[in-house]
Design a protein around this motif. Structure first.
Motif, PDB file in Angstrom:
ATOM      1  N   GLN A  27       0.937  -1.310   0.308  1.00  0.00           N
ATOM      2  CA  GLN A  27      -0.016   0.219  -0.295  1.00  0.00           C
ATOM      3  C   GLN A  27       0.572   1.257  -0.026  1.00  0.00           C
ATOM      4  O   GLN A  27       0.119   1.788  -0.576  1.00  0.00           O
ATOM      5  N   LEU A  28       1.871   1.296   0.783  1.00  0.00           N
ATOM      6  CA  LEU A  28       2.747   2.146   0.879  1.00  0.00           C
ATOM      7  C   LEU A  28       3.541   2.580  -0.442  1.00  0.00           C
ATOM      8  O   LEU A  28       3.616   4.012  -1.142  1.00  0.00           O
ATOM      9  N   LEU A  29       4.048   1.769  -0.889  1.00  0.00           N
ATOM     10  CA  LEU A  29       4.371   2.074  -2.218  1.00  0.00           C
ATOM     11  C   LEU A  29       3.713   2.292  -3.685  1.00  0.00           C
ATOM     12  O   LEU A  29       3.683   2.027  -5.031  1.00  0.00           O
ATOM     13  N   GLU A  30       2.292   1.672  -3.395  1.00  0.00           N
ATOM     14  CA  GLU A  30       1.175   1.688  -4.780  1.00  0.00           C
ATOM     15  C   GLU A  30       0.747   3.014  -5.483  1.00  0.00           C
ATOM     16  O   GLU A  30       1.302   3.847  -4.768  1.00  0.00           O
ATOM     17  N   VAL A  31       2.113   3.556  -6.530  1.00  0.00           N
ATOM     18  CA  VAL A  31       1.775   4.821  -7.045  1.00  0.00           C
ATOM     19  C   VAL A  31       0.293   4.398  -8.241  1.00  0.00           C
ATOM     20  O   VAL A  31      -0.392   4.281  -8.437  1.00  0.00           O
ATOM     21  N   GLY A  32      -0.361   5.858  -7.474  1.00  0.00           N
ATOM     22  CA  GLY A  32      -2.154   6.258  -7.803  1.00  0.00           C
ATOM     23  C   GLY A  32      -1.377   6.989  -9.688  1.00  0.00           C
ATOM     24  O   GLY A  32      -2.262   6.077  -9.713  1.00  0.00           O
ATOM     25  N   PHE A  33      -0.864   7.623  -9.666  1.00  0.00           N
ATOM     26  CA  PHE A  33      -0.845   8.137 -10.840  1.00  0.00           C
ATOM     27  C   PHE A  33       0.612   8.014 -11.399  1.00  0.00           C
ATOM     28  O   PHE A  33       1.223   9.007 -10.847  1.00  0.00           O
ATOM     29  N   PRO A  34       1.224   7.660 -12.038  1.00  0.00           N
ATOM     30  CA  PRO A  34       2.285   6.989 -12.413  1.00  0.00           C
ATOM     31  C   PRO A  34       2.861   8.164 -13.143  1.00  0.00           C
ATOM     32  O   PRO A  34       2.036   8.930 -14.371  1.00  0.00           O
ATOM     33  N   ALA A  35       4.301   9.135 -13.222  1.00  0.00           N
ATOM     34  CA  ALA A  35       4.476   9.669 -13.321  1.00  0.00           C
ATOM     35  C   ALA A  35       5.387   9.477 -15.287  1.00  0.00           C
ATOM     36  O   ALA A  35       5.427  10.410 -15.598  1.00  0.00           O
ATOM     37  N   ASP A  36       5.179   8.424 -15.147  1.00  0.00           N
ATOM     38  CA  ASP A  36       5.994   7.820 -16.794  1.00  0.00           C
ATOM     39  C   ASP A  36       4.681   6.473 -16.803  1.00  0.00           C
ATOM     40  O   ASP A  36       5.244   5.694 -16.424  1.00  0.00           O
ATOM     41  N   SER A  37       4.791   6.430 -18.096  1.00  0.00           N
ATOM     42  CA  SER A  37       3.673   6.119 -18.519  1.00  0.00           C
ATOM     43  C   SER A  37       3.720   4.410 -18.754  1.00  0.00           C
ATOM     44  O   SER A  37       3.434   3.745 -18.551  1.00  0.00           O
ATOM     45  N   THR A  38       5.217   4.438 -19.254  1.00  0.00           N
ATOM     46  CA  THR A  38       5.529   3.272 -19.861  1.00  0.00           C
ATOM     47  C   THR A  38       6.539   2.114 -18.527  1.00  0.00           C
ATOM     48  O   THR A  38       6.714   1.263 -18.665  1.00  0.00           O
ATOM     49  N   LYS A  39       6.349   3.561 -17.371  1.00  0.00           N
ATOM     50  CA  LYS A  39       6.758   2.769 -16.192  1.00  0.00           C
ATOM     51  C   LYS A  39       6.289   2.972 -14.165  1.00  0.00           C
ATOM     52  O   LYS A  39       6.165   4.190 -13.837  1.00  0.00           O
TER      53      LYS A  39
END
Length: 415
Positions: free
Chosen positions: A329-341
């Motif tokens: 949960q802590l590390l789950e990214v809500g909106f990726p900064a880079d769609s390829t990553k």
């Protein structure tokens, strides 16, 4: 003016070695649970690393003086994979009085405090006292002002913690608020309560996007999260922080910024804040803040030191601070900064990013007079932190070189 490193073996709880500075009790000894095992480096390699790190920190300070960077002084620290912590300082704590910076000095750590707020919320979620996906109205719905909060009907605590709630960041995006805050700051004992801060910034405003459908960083999100945490538990946030983390982990250099007279403060130079809010340049007079730090509260709300922050970063990002399986949960990214990553972006008060030295978890922090940065390198089990007593330093420019010194030593030891 430069200071040699002060370092200690946390397994002893006392200073293991001192360079130039006098030996004394270590204020932030590492508990046994934080020790990773056998030493990562031999005594000779450790001594060489300490010398190289201090030299790099001193070089950054010296270069800043030549380029007119606002860099009066700094504290820094790193923690090795085995849990040993090493603290450093360079430059001046007080420029006018030519007082050297020392490794144990405290500074406002700004939004790095959000990492502790999210940890408190996650700990409460692990024990069933707070549901991160329940509507915020569960706890704040009876407040007269709550229906005027943007997206109020759809907000969850998770939306607040991962900045997907859709509210502005008033400190930097609302010129009118900057004027009002400057008026508040003219009285050293004055600050906006959380409810006043919310009323001054977002009530009746149009949301930037529907809740959960975008990312925009805002301190208001964490103010609302703090109120929800207190309503859910019936307890003060700072009491929960002490009980869950600061006391049991022995983070003695980390203090709640709930009053002006906090011990061990380095002078801070508010170059940026003087322009934004009309604050005086020097933020500490007679050992007391001239601005009340409770203005920040759960938007940050701590004075800190890199030695404590690297220990916190290692414990938090290795899953040892919170009881339960919290890392997903802590590390789950809500909106990726880079769609390829898709793993890169902002989680629950953690920026997941790629650096020139690999993946990092961490956070930065700004408070009038200070800049702070914490980065943990999961591929290496190492964390590094730096604080500079100016809020207009180019701190991020110095972090890669400092991290490189430590990582090179670890790579050489493993080769």
């Amino acid at each position: 003016m430069m200071n040699a490193a002060r370092l200690f073996d946390p397994r002893l709880g006392i200073l293991g070695a001192c360079l130039v500075l006098a030996c004394g009790p270590a204020p932030d000894s590492t508990p046994d649970s934080a020790i990773g095992g056998e030493p990562s480096l031999s005594p000779e390699a450790t001594a060489a690393l300490v010398e190289a790190f201090q030299a790099e920190l001193d070089a950054a300070w010296a270069q800043a003086q030549e380029t007119d960077e606002n860099f009066p002084g700094a504290t820094a620290a790193f923690i090795l994979p085995d849990g040993r912590v090493f603290g450093f300082a360079t430059g001046l704590s007080d420029v006018d009085d030519e007082i050297p910076m020392t490794p144990d000095m405290r500074m406002g750590s700004g939004s790095i405090g959000k990492t502790y707020v999210a940890a408190v919320a996650l700990q409460l979620a692990m024990t069933g006292e707070l549901d991160l996906d329940a509507p915020v109205s569960t706890w704040l719905g009876d407040e007269e002002w709550f229906p005027r909060v943007p997206n109020h009907a759809d907000l969850t605590v998770r939306n607040l913690l991962n900045h997907s709630a859709g509210m502005i960041q008033p400190y930097f995006e609302d010129p009118g608020f900057a004027v009002r805050l400057g008026e508040v700051f003219r009285d050293p004992d004055a600050y906006m309560t959380p409810e006043e801060f919310i009323a001054e910034t977002v009530l009746d405003a149009e949301p930037l996007f529907p809740a959960g459908q975008g990312y925009h960083y805002s301190d208001v999100h964490y103010t609302l999260a703090g109120l929800a945490i207190e309503e859910a538990t019936g307890r003060a946030y700072y009491d929960l922080l002490d009980e869950f983390f600061l006391d049991p982990l022995g983070l003695d250099l980390t203090l709640a910024a709930d009053r002006r007279d906090l011990p061990g403060l380095a002078q801070g130079y508010a170059h940026a804040s003087a322009r934004l809010y009309g604050t005086p340049l020097e933020v500490v007079v007679d050992g007391r803040f001239i601005l009340h730090p409770l203005q920040e509260w759960t938007g940050g709300g701590l004075v800190n030191n890199p030695q404590a922050m690297v220990r916190w970063g290692k414990l938090l990002y290795e899953g040892d601070a919170i009881s339960g399986d919290d890392l997903p949960q802590l590390l789950e990214v809500g909106f990726p900064a880079d769609s390829t990553k898709p793993h890169l972006g902002y989680g629950l008060a953690v920026s997941v990013a790629e650096s020139e030295h690999g993946l990092t978890y961490g956070h930065g922090g700004f408070w009038p007079g200070y800049n702070s940065l914490l980065a943990y390198y999961p591929d290496h089990g190492m964390a590094i932190s730096i604080q500079i007593n100016s809020d207009e330093s180019r701190m991020r420019d110095h972090m890669p070189n400092l991290a490189g010194v430590v990582l090179e030593a670890l790579e050489n030891a493993g080769s």
